[in-house]
Motif scaffolding. Sequence first.
Motif, mmCIF file in Angstrom:
data_model
loop_
_atom_site.group_PDB
_atom_site.id
_atom_site.type_symbol
_atom_site.label_atom_id
_atom_site.label_comp_id
_atom_site.label_asym_id
_atom_site.label_seq_id
_atom_site.Cartn_x
_atom_site.Cartn_y
_atom_site.Cartn_z
ATOM 1 N N CYS A 167 0.834 -1.200 0.000
ATOM 2 C CA CYS A 167 0.000 0.000 0.000
ATOM 3 C C CYS A 167 0.874 1.258 0.000
ATOM 4 O O CYS A 167 0.627 2.202 -0.761
ATOM 5 N N TRP A 168 1.928 1.255 0.825
ATOM 6 C CA TRP A 168 2.833 2.410 0.872
ATOM 7 C C TRP A 168 3.523 2.612 -0.463
ATOM 8 O O TRP A 168 3.701 3.736 -0.936
ATOM 9 N N VAL A 169 3.916 1.495 -1.080
ATOM 10 C CA VAL A 169 4.586 1.570 -2.377
ATOM 11 C C VAL A 169 3.631 2.168 -3.424
ATOM 12 O O VAL A 169 4.015 3.060 -4.196
ATOM 13 N N VAL A 170 2.394 1.702 -3.421
ATOM 14 C CA VAL A 170 1.409 2.182 -4.397
ATOM 15 C C VAL A 170 1.135 3.677 -4.189
ATOM 16 O O VAL A 170 1.091 4.455 -5.153
ATOM 17 N N LEU A 171 1.000 4.086 -2.929
ATOM 18 C CA LEU A 171 0.739 5.505 -2.645
ATOM 19 C C LEU A 171 1.925 6.375 -3.077
ATOM 20 O O LEU A 171 1.740 7.468 -3.622
ATOM 21 N N HIS A 172 3.132 5.858 -2.848
ATOM 22 C CA HIS A 172 4.332 6.589 -3.248
ATOM 23 C C HIS A 172 4.361 6.774 -4.767
ATOM 24 O O HIS A 172 4.603 7.872 -5.272
ATOM 25 N N ARG A 173 4.037 5.707 -5.496
ATOM 26 C CA ARG A 173 4.036 5.790 -6.959
ATOM 27 C C ARG A 173 2.997 6.785 -7.438
ATOM 28 O O ARG A 173 3.221 7.543 -8.377
ATOM 29 N N ALA A 174 1.838 6.763 -6.790
ATOM 30 C CA ALA A 174 0.757 7.668 -7.185
ATOM 31 C C ALA A 174 1.193 9.117 -6.993
ATOM 32 O O ALA A 174 1.023 9.963 -7.876
ATOM 33 N N MET B 11 9.365 10.427 2.111
ATOM 34 C CA MET B 11 8.520 11.629 2.093
ATOM 35 C C MET B 11 7.079 11.273 1.753
ATOM 36 O O MET B 11 6.149 11.997 2.097
ATOM 37 N N SER B 12 6.886 10.156 1.064
ATOM 38 C CA SER B 12 5.525 9.676 0.842
ATOM 39 C C SER B 12 5.015 8.999 2.108
ATOM 40 O O SER B 12 3.923 9.290 2.598
ATOM 41 N N ASP B 16 1.655 8.710 5.649
ATOM 42 C CA ASP B 16 0.801 7.552 5.907
ATOM 43 C C ASP B 16 1.091 6.842 7.222
ATOM 44 O O ASP B 16 0.282 6.076 7.713
ATOM 45 N N ARG B 17 2.286 7.056 7.771
ATOM 46 C CA ARG B 17 2.663 6.393 9.025
ATOM 47 C C ARG B 17 3.701 7.258 9.736
ATOM 48 O O ARG B 17 4.389 8.036 9.091
ATOM 49 N N SER B 38 14.213 18.903 -1.138
ATOM 50 C CA SER B 38 13.548 19.900 -0.311
ATOM 51 C C SER B 38 12.344 20.493 -1.061
ATOM 52 O O SER B 38 11.264 20.696 -0.490
ATOM 53 N N ASN B 39 12.500 20.700 -2.379
ATOM 54 C CA ASN B 39 11.353 21.136 -3.189
ATOM 55 C C ASN B 39 10.284 20.046 -3.262
ATOM 56 O O ASN B 39 9.086 20.318 -3.182
ATOM 57 N N TYR B 40 10.737 18.811 -3.412
ATOM 58 C CA TYR B 40 9.817 17.672 -3.504
ATOM 59 C C TYR B 40 8.940 17.593 -2.249
ATOM 60 O O TYR B 40 7.739 17.380 -2.323
ATOM 61 N N ARG B 41 9.573 17.797 -1.096
ATOM 62 C CA ARG B 41 8.814 17.708 0.151
ATOM 63 C C ARG B 41 7.727 18.780 0.216
ATOM 64 O O ARG B 41 6.609 18.530 0.643
ATOM 65 N N ARG B 42 8.093 19.987 -0.195
ATOM 66 C CA ARG B 42 7.094 21.063 -0.233
ATOM 67 C C ARG B 42 5.955 20.700 -1.190
ATOM 68 O O ARG B 42 4.797 20.985 -0.949
ATOM 69 N N GLN B 43 6.331 20.070 -2.306
ATOM 70 C CA GLN B 43 5.317 19.706 -3.296
ATOM 71 C C GLN B 43 4.396 18.600 -2.792
ATOM 72 O O GLN B 43 3.220 18.551 -3.138
ATOM 73 N N MET B 44 4.925 17.716 -1.944
ATOM 74 C CA MET B 44 4.065 16.701 -1.330
ATOM 75 C C MET B 44 2.996 17.373 -0.461
ATOM 76 O O MET B 44 1.848 16.943 -0.422
ATOM 77 N N ALA B 45 3.399 18.438 0.233
ATOM 78 C CA ALA B 45 2.440 19.173 1.060
ATOM 79 C C ALA B 45 1.399 19.867 0.185
ATOM 80 O O ALA B 45 0.210 19.921 0.526
#
Lengths: 192, 60
Positions: A167-174, B11-12, B16-17, B38-45
């Motif tokens: 699930c974490w892998v899929v969310l990361h890819r998304a 960062m993903s 989730d956890r 660092s840009n990627y992290r901001r973009q995740m937000a």
Amino acid sequence: MELDRQSELNALRPDLLRFARLQLRDAGAAEDAVQETLLAALTGSDRFESRASYKTWLISILRNKIIDIIRAQSREVSATSLSADEAGDDRLAESLFDRRGHWKDTARPGRWADPEASFEQQQFWRVFEACLDHLPEKTARVFMMREFLGFETGEICKETGISTSNCWVVLHRARMGLRACLEESWFAGAKT
Amino acid sequence: MLSCKQATELMSQEQDRPLSLAERAGLRLHVWICTGCSNYRRQMAVLRAACRRFGSGGTP
């Protein structure tokens, strides 16, 4: 002032349908979810002062209908169908990182100029929807369960029969796919 | 030292956890020295904020 509900419903129906279609990827099921939402909306007696607050209320009803449909179709997203999505996602990773796992010069994320201003533009949301639609189907399903429907990863595992780490892998890819798409289709033009 | 690829995974997952202490430390160090991440992290937000907005019907 009370809204003219009937005409507002007609005006908002395409938005609701797009929202349902993105998540269900099944025109028939999306149509059903919207029909049920409209029925519930017409029998409700809450009062709304603006189209925006009416839309928020309708989307919250629709979200619950979508959750019901997803629960009913539970386990349709099997581990095997997810692995079919993987090839394309791995190609994305290859295009972003070199062999040591560092950003390629062409792929290194830049700054996104003023995202809040983008959120106010309808055109941004059209691009956002197109990027979501561009994700592999099962990947998108898991991502939207997490981000739009508010499922915890544990619940997603239960509903879809995939493991927590998968699930974490899929969310990361998304997220990686969606970020790359938004960068390319929207923010690259507005970069500072 | 984390690679950028590993950093993006964390960062993903931090959305989730709860990350472990070691993961948080490794990520903090990496993001501190790596502009791309660092840009990627901001973009995740930004992505999460966009999803919140879209999922609650708050789009124009």
